[in-house]
Design an enzyme around this catalytic site. Structure first.
Site, short mmCIF file in Angstrom:
data_model
loop_
_atom_site.label_atom_id
_atom_site.label_comp_id
_atom_site.label_asym_id
_atom_site.label_seq_id
_atom_site.Cartn_x
_atom_site.Cartn_y
_atom_site.Cartn_z
N ARG A 1 31.95 23.09 57.23
CA ARG A 1 31.09 21.94 56.99
C ARG A 1 29.74 21.94 57.68
NH1 ARG A 1 35.60 17.61 58.18
NH2 ARG A 1 35.93 19.24 59.72
N ARG B 1 31.69 23.58 48.01
CA ARG B 1 33.01 23.02 48.22
C ARG B 1 33.30 21.97 47.15
NH1 ARG B 1 37.24 20.79 49.21
NH2 ARG B 1 37.97 19.90 51.18
N TYR C 1 52.58 20.29 63.50
CA TYR C 1 52.25 19.55 62.27
C TYR C 1 53.50 19.20 61.49
CZ TYR C 1 47.32 20.65 63.04
OH TYR C 1 46.06 20.73 63.57
O1 CP3 Z 1 35.32 29.98 59.46
C1 CP3 Z 1 36.51 29.61 59.53
O2 CP3 Z 1 37.15 29.63 60.59
C2 CP3 Z 1 37.16 29.16 58.25
C3 CP3 Z 1 38.60 29.46 58.08
C4 CP3 Z 1 39.56 28.48 58.76
C5 CP3 Z 1 39.82 27.14 58.32
N1 CP3 Z 1 40.84 26.66 59.07
C6 CP3 Z 1 39.16 26.45 57.19
C7 CP3 Z 1 39.04 24.96 57.27
C8 CP3 Z 1 40.39 28.73 59.85
C9 CP3 Z 1 40.44 30.00 60.71
C10 CP3 Z 1 41.21 27.58 60.03
C11 CP3 Z 1 42.27 27.52 61.04
C12 CP3 Z 1 42.89 26.22 61.35
N2 CP3 Z 1 43.20 25.19 60.51
C13 CP3 Z 1 43.36 25.88 62.64
C14 CP3 Z 1 43.29 26.79 63.86
C15 CP3 Z 1 41.91 26.80 64.42
C16 CP3 Z 1 41.53 25.59 65.21
O3 CP3 Z 1 40.56 24.93 64.81
O4 CP3 Z 1 42.18 25.31 66.22
C17 CP3 Z 1 43.92 24.59 62.56
C18 CP3 Z 1 44.51 23.80 63.70
C19 CP3 Z 1 43.81 24.17 61.20
C20 CP3 Z 1 44.28 22.90 60.59
C21 CP3 Z 1 43.11 22.13 60.04
N3 CP3 Z 1 42.50 22.40 58.83
C22 CP3 Z 1 42.36 21.10 60.67
C23 CP3 Z 1 42.69 20.49 62.01
C24 CP3 Z 1 41.30 20.76 59.81
C25 CP3 Z 1 40.16 19.77 60.04
C26 CP3 Z 1 40.33 18.49 59.31
C27 CP3 Z 1 39.01 17.73 59.22
O5 CP3 Z 1 38.58 17.47 58.09
O6 CP3 Z 1 38.42 17.44 60.27
C28 CP3 Z 1 41.40 21.59 58.67
C29 CP3 Z 1 40.47 21.61 57.52
C30 CP3 Z 1 39.61 22.81 57.41
N4 CP3 Z 1 40.08 24.10 57.44
C31 CP3 Z 1 38.19 22.84 57.21
C32 CP3 Z 1 37.85 24.19 57.10
C33 CP3 Z 1 36.48 24.76 56.82
C34 CP3 Z 1 37.25 21.63 57.10
C35 CP3 Z 1 37.58 20.69 56.02
C36 CP3 Z 1 37.06 20.92 54.62
O7 CP3 Z 1 36.15 21.73 54.28
O8 CP3 Z 1 37.60 20.19 53.77
#
Ligand code: CP3
Length: 373
Positions: free
Chosen positions: A56, A65, A176
């Site tokens: 984001r 997206r 989770y």
């Molecule tokens: O550049 C990158 O790292 C992209 C790939 C990536 C994503 N998630 C895409 C994503 C990776 C490596 C992850 C790992 C991930 N996902 C973790 C471990 C890393 C960390 O941050 O500790 C965890 C705990 C998750 C679970 C998760 N997914 C969360 C807590 C969230 C955020 C929710 C929010 O909207 O605040 C996501 C969503 C997410 N995953 C986004 C991205 C780019 C953002 C939301 C979107 O684009 O809709």
């Protein structure tokens, strides 16, 4: 091509791609700064990438997206490959991280999970009893995760930096599954762990299998390194981590180590767990900003590469402040070849991409580290 030649230490993994075919991209990229630093060999410059570099904070991501769940975007290999490459082009980082999510394998086996914008993973029917184990069937990556493998294959044809594959670690995934959504206290998770250790270990076993299978399929499809995200393990005391988590992390790294690629292990708030994070078998340990690199190196025993550790919130400050903090991290590292510059956690969505571009430029300019081995 002789790993170990210039290394001042012997890390557990000294070869690249030993179990992988001759066409695997890790061979072509064996001397890239990122892979060299992961092996503890002096790179031509200090490599840098950012956790959550795709996402984001990038306007080009927001415009690509789709509406709706991120899981639908991840299901489209062409789109996911493009999103993975966006930060590589913009920042000139030394590694790409696959655009996917830690919950993707859970979704693939039908556990019933979504990622709600602004919230995070939300589970339809949280994990409670022995009977819920049946809902965690083994994953068949070539079938269930074919879209992820397809994304990796597109990427490795186009990228000239290593691709990092990843999975969530069992504790973080379990948090989770049991809580049903993000939690501050992990109360239900810890209660299950302490009251029903048998069920806990069976749950962790299933999740470890899921992590191994999904990471292995990404590496076989072309990823040159892997990262296990145990983001929330820092919520545990060292004693509980040793008993309830470490055996499972150790099994994961044991089973992945024949692949012969660098294996990173990351969590937030893991200062008191760092010796065990290294002991689990990782060759790279990712740290947050709460302890300096030199102290982290002492705690991990000096044998692993360290990844980190700029506070993501610092990137919201002015450039001179950010630059000072970047330089301080390089000083804390004191010229050790086994350092991959990164943030201590993910990029905050409100970060100005130009700050990150300048961080990359500065880290590259300042390296290779000045004071030798
Ligand atoms: O550049 C990158 O790292 C992209 C790939 C990536 C994503 N998630 C895409 C994503 C990776 C490596 C992850 C790992 C991930 N996902 C973790 C471990 C890393 C960390 O941050 O500790 C965890 C705990 C998750 C679970 C998760 N997914 C969360 C807590 C969230 C955020 C929710 C929010 O909207 O605040 C996501 C969503 C997410 N995953 C986004 C991205 C780019 C953002 C939301 C979107 O684009 O809709």
């Amino acid at each position: 091509m002789t790993p170990g030649k210039s290394a001042a230490r012997s890390a557990p993994v000294r070869t690249t791609g030993s179990a992988l075919g001759p066409d695997h991209p890790s061979h072509r990229l064996v001397d890239s700064p990122y892979l060299r630093a992961c092996r503890g060999e002096r790179p031509s410059r200090v490599p840098v990438w950012f956790q959550r570099q795709a996402g984001r904070s990038l306007p080009e991501y927001r415009s690509l997206r789709r509406e709706g769940s991120i899981l639908d975007t991840i299901a489209d290999p062409e789109l996911s490959a493009e999103i993975t490459m966006q930060p590589v082009r913009r920042y000139g980082v030394d590694a790409a991280i696959l655009y996917s999510d830690i919950v993707v394998p859970l979704q693939a086996i039908g556990f019933g999970v979504d990622v709600v914008p602004g919230v995070g993973p939300v589970i339809d029917r949280p994990f409670e009893t022995e009977a819920d184990l049946d809902r965690l069937r083994p994953v068949e990556p070539d079938v269930d995760l074919a879209h992820v493998e397809a994304t990796v294959r597109i990427l490795v044809d186009e990228l000239d930096v290593p691709l990092i594959g990843f999975a969530g670690a069992p504790f973080t995934l379990a948090s989770y599954l049991v809580e049903g959504r993000p939690s501050r206290t992990y109360g239900r998770t810890k209660a299950l762990m302490l009251d029903n250790p048998g069920l806990w270990h069976r749950l962790m076993d299933r999740l470890a299998d899921l992590s191994v299978a999904s990471i292995r399929s990404q590496v076989l499809a072309g990823a040159s390194a892997l990262q296990l995200f145990d983001s929330w393990a820092g919520a545990l005391s060292p004693r509980d981590y040793a008993e309830f988590v470490l055996p499972h992390s150790r099994r994961i790294f044991n089973e992945l180590s024949p692949l012969g690629v660098p294996m990173a292990h990351f969590g937030v708030g893991t200062g008191e767990l760092l010796s065990m994070f290294a002991e689990a078998g990782a060759t790279v340990v990712g740290i947050d900003w709460r302890i300096p690199l030199d102290e982290a190196r002492r705690r991990t025993g000096g044998q692993v590469t360290l990844q980190g550790n700029l506070d993501p919130a610092v990137c919201l400050a002015s450039w001179p402040t950010v630059a000072r903090r970047v330089r301080r991290i390089l000083q804390d590292n004191d010229g050790h070849p086994g350092h991959v510059f990164n943030l201590g956690h993910g990029v905050l969505p409100e970060t100005d991409p130009d700050i990150l571009r300048r961080v990359v430029e500065l880290v590259h300019q300042e390296g290779p580290a000045s004071n030798g081995d």
